[in-house]
Design a protein around this motif. Structure first.
Motif, mmCIF file in Angstrom:
data_model
loop_
_atom_site.group_PDB
_atom_site.id
_atom_site.type_symbol
_atom_site.label_atom_id
_atom_site.label_comp_id
_atom_site.label_asym_id
_atom_site.label_seq_id
_atom_site.Cartn_x
_atom_site.Cartn_y
_atom_site.Cartn_z
ATOM 1 N N GLU A 131 17.161 -123.626 50.413
ATOM 2 C CA GLU A 131 17.611 -122.171 50.572
ATOM 3 C C GLU A 131 19.108 -122.110 50.819
ATOM 4 O OE1 GLU A 131 15.149 -120.730 53.791
ATOM 5 O OE2 GLU A 131 13.382 -120.555 52.407
ATOM 6 N N THR A 132 19.737 -122.988 51.288
ATOM 7 C CA THR A 132 21.108 -122.818 51.652
ATOM 8 C C THR A 132 22.331 -123.591 50.676
ATOM 9 O OG1 THR A 132 21.093 -124.621 53.290
ATOM 10 C CG2 THR A 132 20.487 -122.456 53.983
ATOM 11 N N THR A 133 21.758 -124.500 49.843
ATOM 12 C CA THR A 133 22.715 -125.303 49.311
ATOM 13 C C THR A 133 23.393 -124.322 48.189
ATOM 14 O OG1 THR A 133 21.485 -127.441 49.364
ATOM 15 C CG2 THR A 133 23.050 -127.282 47.540
ATOM 16 N N GLU A 134 24.806 -124.285 48.179
ATOM 17 C CA GLU A 134 25.529 -123.350 47.357
ATOM 18 C C GLU A 134 26.715 -124.143 46.687
ATOM 19 O OE1 GLU A 134 27.077 -120.329 49.470
ATOM 20 O OE2 GLU A 134 25.293 -119.427 49.799
ATOM 21 N N LYS B 67 23.780 -120.069 44.891
ATOM 22 C CA LYS B 67 22.596 -120.976 45.614
ATOM 23 C C LYS B 67 22.315 -121.720 44.245
ATOM 24 C CE LYS B 67 20.951 -118.136 49.377
ATOM 25 N NZ LYS B 67 19.717 -117.425 49.744
ATOM 26 N N ARG C 287 15.210 -125.774 54.485
ATOM 27 C CA ARG C 287 16.508 -125.209 54.648
ATOM 28 C C ARG C 287 17.464 -125.542 53.756
ATOM 29 N NH1 ARG C 287 21.270 -126.578 56.220
ATOM 30 N NH2 ARG C 287 20.847 -128.775 56.163
#
Length: 372
Positions: free
Chosen positions: A58-61, A66, A55
């Motif tokens: 896939e989600t760290t921005e 990303k 997770r």
């Protein structure tokens, strides 16, 4: 910029903590003291941590992009001041490579082939930044290497020859260092033919060998300068052929120490040695090392080997651990698990009663794994 790197570093630190927890749980589950329900709870926690790592990835921005996802367009250059073999090299850069004044980055098999033409008798400082496959390539076997080769945890798949002929040969005053490398040896060649000095550390060798004389790290350690072999792991499936008259140690064949010191620490061997019912075997076939020289120190090493198809009459040349141990050698903390149906000498016939510092451990395969 720095803010993006700070965000990435924070995320990677969190992931590293979760990976460490997963490793701790795996070690606890493997020690045999926990019951079924406790191990299932550990596995459930590992599954949860795995999902959380996915997770986060896939989600760290950062600023809407990303950092670890598919929409990342640029790769951060970890070696901004290094020379890349993929570039057109000037004569000055070639000299910098040979002298080790600038690090050189190897990214492809073609990079390695070109580099091999210029780094024999050199102090080159080399780092891999990807796996490379040399199966169909021809390269110059590197001689008298006195520089640093950092595999950076990547894998080289070799074809029909070894990578190095000699490490830290007589012609250089440098200290050759090979580290953090995985070697998939398709033709059963060792990392190096000879080690004359220097350090080999955190090297894994995996080999499926037919008709070759195999030692995973080196055929011979014959130092003019001190040698350190540390944290290495060899997995071999060896089938003897026309090379039956060569001595063999699955880690190293010969440690010919005289005045310079050889130190071998935390090195491990696993696999199978098939002697194909050969009735003429003139030299020892050993699970770890054949000849241990007088100024050699070996500690906290292990071998877990199965010898198969051993003909009647040649049993005395088969040894679970060592062939011969010279007076003055220092052996401590060495463990072995001979998985053969017939139990052979722990140390070869010439001094098979010399077993100080060597103990049997049938759980070696659970204890030792390749370095991370």
């Amino acid at each position: 910029g720095q803010s993006m790197l700070d965000t990435a570093n924070g995320t990677l630190s969190s992931i590293n903590s979760m990976l460490q927890r997963m490793r701790d749980l795996s070690e606890q589950a493997a020690n045999g003291t926990y019951g079924k329900e406790e191990r299932e709870a550990m596995q459930a926690e590992i599954d949860g941590l795995t999902a959380e790592i996915k997770r986060i990835k896939e989600t760290t921005e950062f600023n809407g992009k990303k950092l670890f996802g598919e929409d990342v367009k640029q790769k951060v250059d970890l070696y901004p001041n290094a020379i890349r073999m993929s570039d057109s090299l000037t004569e000055a850069e070639k000299n910098d490579i040979k002298n080790g004044t600038k690090q050189v980055v190897v990214s492809t098999a073609d990079d390695f082939v070109e580099l091999s033409k210029m780094i024999s008798y050199s102090n080159a400082n080399i780092v891999l930044d990807s796996d490379i496959d040399l199966t169909d390539k021809t390269w110059n076997v590197i001689s008298d290497f006195a520089g640093t080769f950092d595999g950076n945890g990547f894998t080289i798949t070799s074809g029909n020859d070894r990578l190095f002929y000699s490490i830290n040969g007589n012609s250089k005053n440098g200290t050759g260092t090979i580290k953090n490398l995985n070697l998939n040896s398709k033709a059963g060649q060792p990392l190096a033919n000879r080690i004359n000095g220097g350090t080999v550390e955190n090297v894994n060798v995996n080999a499926n060998v037919v008709d070759a004389s195999f030692s995973g790290i080196a055929s011979t350690i014959d130092p003019t300068n001190n040698v350190l072999l540390k944290n290495c792991y060899v997995n071999v499936n060896y089938s003897i052929g026309n090379w039956s008259d060569w001595d063999m140690g699955a880690l190293v064949a010969n440690c010919n120490s005289n005045n310079a010191k050889i130190q071998i620490e935390n090195c491990h061997v696993n696999g199978t040695i098939d002697l194909n019912n050969k009735t003429r075997l003139d030299y020892n076939k050993c699970g770890l090392i054949d000849n241990v020289g007088k100024t050699t120190t070996i500690k906290d090493c292990s071998t877990s080997i199965e010898f198969i198809n051993v003909a009647s009459g040649v049993e005395d040349i088969v040894a679970s651990v060592f062939g011969t141990i010279a007076d003055g050698a220092n052996i401590s903390g060495v463990e072995y698990n001979d998985k053969s149906s017939v139990k052979y000498n722990v140390v070869g016939e010439d001094n098979r009663t010399t077993k100080g510092g060597i103990t049997e451990n049938k759980d070696i395969d659970k204890k030792y794994t390749p370095f991370d």
